[in-house]
Motif scaffolding. Structure first.
Motif: not given
Ligand SMILES: C[S@@+](CC[C@H](N)C(=O)[O-])C[C@H]1O[C@@H](n2cnc3c(N)ncnc32)[C@H](O)[C@@H]1O
Length: 241
Positions: A42-45, A56, A86, A88, A110, A113
């Protein structure tokens, strides 16, 4: 051409690149394994897809990148304290990734990522130039021995890559508790005059910035403190023409 290019006969320039890490086996707990199985998708890029913050995260908030996030404590701290950012993260160590995912689940976060890949690949392949508001690199592996210094992350070619990805006015924040590495970082950074050291701009010595509120003391740092290590923050603002 990227290192993933498989066209026959084409060169693969990074195949033998010296990496800044060794992926240790490390003990992974059953809950970390569950997090990797259930939450990571769900969270991996992944670096084969260009990073698009709007797609994203669904907003245009500033993007902060944490390279080598370890257990993810600084990401969780930032996500809790700066909900309008955001976040990352990049980390190659599976138990650390699992730990972060469990914390995200626990706190219902949430706005994080992550990439589980070499940060060099991610920066080269996923991020557009001028796309990052801040890059944080906390306690990168110091690689103490002289013959291992070539493995250090903070080297001119890497800083040149980071410089391209940070927008004008953005921040690069380095921290280490190994004084010789802090001095080496300062030396490398002097080759990049567009990065202004905040301590120097305030008329102070280059390694004298205080730990700012967005950087928590991590488990790794506490371990160093018990051994009497002092932490050094090097904080830069990027001025692009
Ligand atoms: C000493 S730990 C510090 C962890 C954390 N930043 C902290 O302050 O507690 C350095 C971490 O960087 C990660 N790392 C080193 N080189 C990396 C790279 N090229 N890409 C992604 N992660 C890397 C390592 O796996 C390790 O977990």
């Amino acid at each position: 051409m990227s290192e993933h290019d498989s066209t026959p006969g084409t060169q693969r320039p990074y195949t033998h690149r010296i990496r800044s890490f060794v992926v240790r086996g490390g003990k992974i707990t059953p809950s970390q394994q569950r997090a990797l199985n259930e939450l990571l998708p769900k969270y991996q890029l992944t670096s084969d897809v260009p990073f698009d913050a709007k797609r994203v995260f669904g907003n245009h908030n500033p993007v902060w990148l944490d390279i080598g996030f370890g257990n993810g404590e600084s990401l969780v701290h930032a996500a809790l304290n700066d909900p309008d950012v955001n976040l990352v993260g990049i980390e190659v160590h599976p138990p650390g990734v699992g730990h972060l995912l469990l914390e995200m689940e626990k706190h219902g976060l949430e706005n994080i990522r992550l990439y589980q890949e070499d940060a060099v690949d991610v920066l080269e392949n996923a991020f557009a130039d001028d796309s990052l508001d801040a890059v944080h690199i906390y306690f990168p592996d110091p690689w103490h021995k002289k013959r291992h210094h070539k493995r250090r992350l903070i080297r001119p070619d890497f800083v040149a890559l980071v410089e391209k990805k940070i927008r004008h006015g953005g921040r690069l924040h380095l921290a280490t508790d190994w004084l010789p590495y802090a001095e080496a970082m300062h030396e490398v950074m002097q080759q990049f005059p567009a990065f202004r050291n905040q301590a120097v701009a305030a008329g102070e010595p280059p390694l004298s910035s205080a730990r700012p509120p967005w950087r928590p003391v991590t488990k790794f740092e506490r371990r160093g403190q018990k051994l009497g290590h002092k932490s050094h923050d090097l904080i830069y603002t990027l001025r692009k023409l």
